[in-house]
Scaffold this motif. Structure first.
Motif, PDB file in Angstrom:
ATOM      1  N   VAL A  29      71.306 -65.299 -27.973  1.00 22.48           N
ATOM      2  CA  VAL A  29      72.561 -65.558 -27.267  1.00 22.48           C
ATOM      3  C   VAL A  29      73.380 -64.282 -27.110  1.00 22.48           C
ATOM      4  O   VAL A  29      73.932 -64.008 -26.040  1.00 22.48           O
ATOM      5  CB  VAL A  29      73.391 -66.648 -27.995  1.00 22.48           C
ATOM      6  N   VAL A  30      73.465 -63.487 -28.158  1.00 22.29           N
ATOM      7  CA  VAL A  30      74.251 -62.246 -28.111  1.00 22.29           C
ATOM      8  C   VAL A  30      73.629 -61.272 -27.106  1.00 22.29           C
ATOM      9  O   VAL A  30      74.335 -60.679 -26.278  1.00 22.29           O
ATOM     10  CB  VAL A  30      74.370 -61.596 -29.508  1.00 22.29           C
ATOM     11  N   VAL A  31      72.328 -61.114 -27.171  1.00 22.22           N
ATOM     12  CA  VAL A  31      71.642 -60.216 -26.231  1.00 22.22           C
ATOM     13  C   VAL A  31      71.876 -60.696 -24.797  1.00 22.22           C
ATOM     14  O   VAL A  31      72.115 -59.887 -23.897  1.00 22.22           O
ATOM     15  CB  VAL A  31      70.122 -60.124 -26.542  1.00 22.22           C
ATOM     16  N   SER A  32      71.841 -61.998 -24.585  1.00 17.26           N
ATOM     17  CA  SER A  32      72.083 -62.564 -23.245  1.00 17.26           C
ATOM     18  C   SER A  32      73.474 -62.217 -22.732  1.00 17.26           C
ATOM     19  O   SER A  32      73.643 -61.840 -21.575  1.00 17.26           O
ATOM     20  CB  SER A  32      71.920 -64.087 -23.257  1.00 17.26           C
ATOM     21  N   LYS A  33      74.473 -62.326 -23.602  1.00 15.37           N
ATOM     22  CA  LYS A  33      75.848 -62.022 -23.198  1.00 15.37           C
ATOM     23  C   LYS A  33      76.033 -60.524 -22.926  1.00 15.37           C
ATOM     24  O   LYS A  33      76.667 -60.146 -21.950  1.00 15.37           O
ATOM     25  CB  LYS A  33      76.835 -62.504 -24.261  1.00 15.37           C
TER      26      LYS A  33
END
Length: 151
Positions: A29-33
């Motif tokens: 999720v963090v990498v996606s954001k």
């Protein structure tokens, strides 16, 4: 204007597709954001794209011809076919770029001929081919980052 827009869209898509495959944003999720913000920032304008091609993929090509065409597009899009106030601030540089792209001026107004449009189309085509070849021919991985050795 349309030819340059297509060229810019191709270059943005090619950059993001290549890097997205390396970053794999769906894995976290963090990498996606972080990727979503980086992707928007990387394609905001030609300068951002060119910088990211170099920084992220170590792709270096001569962007000058397409930058010169962009001066013409800017006059059309923002000056209704005449040099904009911003372009007039750097009048000598702007006129030199337009001349190098084969774009004639009558006073401060662009004079687009069939010959000019054919030349612009060729510059756009050449840019797409060079970007595509440079991305295909580069070493895999992000620039300056070596891939870890698999166990």
């Amino acid at each position: 204007m349309r030819l340059l827009s297509i060229t810019e869209a191709f270059c943005a898509d090619r950059l993001l597709t290549e890097v997205e495959g390396l970053v794999e944003p769906g894995r976290d999720v963090v990498v996606s954001k972080v990727w979503a913000d980086a992707a928007v920032g990387a394609t905001g304008n030609w300068v951002d794209q060119q910088r990211r091609y170099k920084d992220w993929l170590d792709v270096k090509i001569d962007w000058k011809p397409i930058d010169q065409v962009a001066e013409g597009r800017n006059a059309i899009a923002h000056g209704l076919g005449s040099l904009t106030r911003r372009q007039l601030r750097s009048d000598v540089k702007t006129r030199a770029a337009l001349k190098a792209a084969g774009i004639e001026l009558v006073g401060d107004r662009l004079n687009l001929t069939e010959t000019t449009l054919v030349r612009i189309a060729a510059i756009c085509r050449e840019t797409v081919l060079r970007v595509d070849a440079a991305v295909d021919g580069r070493p895999r991985g992000l620039a300056g980052v070596t891939a870890p050795i698999a166990p």
